[in-house]
Scaffold this active site. Sequence first.
Site, short mmCIF file in Angstrom:
data_model
loop_
_atom_site.label_atom_id
_atom_site.label_comp_id
_atom_site.label_asym_id
_atom_site.label_seq_id
_atom_site.Cartn_x
_atom_site.Cartn_y
_atom_site.Cartn_z
CE1 TYR A 391 82.38 47.73 26.69
CE2 TYR A 391 82.31 45.65 27.88
CZ TYR A 391 81.77 46.51 26.94
OH TYR A 391 80.63 46.17 26.26
CB SER A 393 81.46 42.42 30.91
OG SER A 393 80.63 41.38 30.45
CG LEU A 464 80.57 39.57 21.81
CD1 LEU A 464 81.32 38.58 20.92
CD2 LEU A 464 79.60 40.39 20.98
CD GLU A 465 79.72 43.21 27.38
OE1 GLU A 465 79.05 44.18 26.98
OE2 GLU A 465 79.64 42.74 28.54
CG LEU A 466 84.14 35.95 29.85
CD1 LEU A 466 85.05 36.62 30.86
CD2 LEU A 466 83.26 34.91 30.54
#
Length: 578
Positions: A391, A393, A464-466
Site C-alpha cells: 500500500y 502512501s 492517517l495512512e502512516l
Amino acid sequence: MPDFISILLFLSVVLGGDRPAVSQSSDQSEPMCYDWGESREGAVSVLEGEAGWLSCPLFSHPSVYNYSSTQSTGHNLFWYRLPVGHDLEQPIGYSNKSSCSKIAMRLEVLSRDQVASGPDCAVATAPSQVIIPLQEGKKLDCPDLQDAIKMADGGDLNVTWYHHCRQYERWNMDREQKGPSLLVHLMIDYYEGLYYCKVQYQRRGRLQQFSRSINVTAVNPPSLDKNPSIIHPGKDQVFSVKQGTEVRLTCTGLFPFLESPWEIWWTIDGKTVEQLADPHFSKINRLVSYNFGDRTEETVLVIKDFWAEDLKREYNCSLRNQKGSATRRAQLEEEGSLPSVELGCGLGVTLLLMLVLFTVYHVFWLELLLLYRSWFGTDERHTDDKEYDVYISYARNSEEEQFVLVTLRRVLENELGYSVCIFDRDSLPGGIITDETLSFVARSRRLLVVVSPDYASKGSQALLELKAGIDSMALDGHLRVILVQYRSVQRQGWVRELRRARLALALVRWQGDKSRELTSRFWKRLRVELPVHRVSKEGEACTRRLQSQDSTSSQTGLITKTAKDPQKVFNSVAVAAF
C-alpha cells in the site's frame, strides 16, 4: 618575602649528671654539651600567619631523657635559634651546670601560595589518615586541638570544618558537627576525601589560628567475609610452557580489607624465591586494583631459560592474611611445536580467504541477500490472507504523485509482479475515507511511505495512512512500514510519527537518474524490504510480455500526448490505471 623561612632551633637540656660530651667550650666554666646534631624527624612546617608547635626531639625516647624526671631534679630546657644567614647560635648561660645535651630541628614558614588548594584549604602539615567502614560511623577530631586548648584563654576556641574545600552551613543527617568535632554517623563513598578544620582562639588578647587536614578513606564493613581468595590461576587451569624460553606464572589474589599484614608468594618445591636463592627464578609483585580497602595483588614467577627439569618441579601460589590462607598448584604442560612454514602458509591462506569474503560481502551484500531470500525465503502469500503486497502512501497533488503513479506503480506491478494498492485508484466512489483507508492498510503486507517535504502539509490522508501502518506494526506485527525518501527533508520537517518510525525502520533513498534502472541499488534495497515472491519462469516471461505491451500502449503514449499539462498527466495516469 622568600617562599619559606628556614630556621634551625636548638634545644638544650642542662643536666647535672655525668654524660659524655662530644664538644666542649674553651672556657672551663661552661659545661660540656652532648650534641645530637639535627633531628632526623624532618623539618616542622608552619603556615605563614598561623600558630605552630615545636616538641623537643630529646624526649621522643623516654628511656634516654624523661621530661618529668628531668624537671624534678632541677634541670632546665632551653630553646634558641640560628637565623637565616648566621653561622653561630646565640650563647646561653648555663648557671654553673656541669653538663648539657642539645639537638637541632628545622622550622619552615611556608607562604599560602605554596600549599593552598582552595581559599580555605591552605595547610602546611601532611594530612592525618582516618579509615571509616561503610555504613558505620566515626568522630573526627582536629589534630593538635588539645595543644590549642591548653594555650587558649579560658580554653575557648572555635572550629570550622570543610569537605573538599567547601564549608557547609548545615550538614545532613549523616554528618553533624558537635562542638569542635565532626561526627560521621553513616559512612558512604561520597563522604571520602580531604576534610579541613580551621581552629581560632584567643591567647593573651590576640587572635590565633591554625589549619589541619584529615584524609578520610571508606572501606568495606567488617561484617563481610575477610578470608583471602585466589583469583588466578583457576582450579583446572594449565600453563603452556616451551623449553628455551622465559616462562611467567601469574598468581592473583584478593585480600579483603583488614588492618593487619597480608602476604602473597610463590614456592618452588616448597621453597620461596628468597629461600631458593637461584638466579634462574625471580618474582615481580604489583597492586592490580584497590576498591574500598579490598586489594587485588599479583605476583609473577619468572623462570629464565625454562628447561625440561623445570617441568618436574612443583609450583604453588599461596596467600595469607589474619583471617586465613589459601594455596593453589600451577599445572604445567609443554607446548607442542608446529612447523613454522606450514603454520605461516596456513595463516596466510586463511587471512587471504577472509579478505576475499569480506570484500565480496561488502560489495555484493544486497545481491547475496536477495539470492538467499529467493532460495530460502518464505512466500508470505501462502501464510496470510492479505489481499495486497504493498500500500503506497504519498502526498497528493505534488511532484511525488507523478513519481508514485508513473514509476513506483509501474515497476512494482509490471516488472516485479507485486499487487499494489493506491487509494485514489482502488477505492470506490462514495465511501468513507477513514474506514476505507484503515481497511486497505489492514489488507496489505507492506506500507510504503514516500517521504517528501510535502508529506505532512497536504492534508490528513497521508498522516492517517502512516499512523494506521505504525499502529498495525506495533500491535500485531503483520504489517511492515518502508520509508522511501524521494526528496531530502530537514529534520525539523519530519512529523512526530515519522521521527519515531525513522529510529527503527529502514530508509531507502531515491537518487534520481541513478535509481531509474531496475539493477540500481534503490530497487535492490527496496526488494529486500518487500515480500518474497516466487514466480515460475514461463509465468514470469508471460507476465513481462503483457506488462510491457500495457506499459507501451496505454501509459507512455498517453503521458507523451499530455506532457504539456501536468494536471492532465495525473488524470490520464489515473484513468489508465483503472
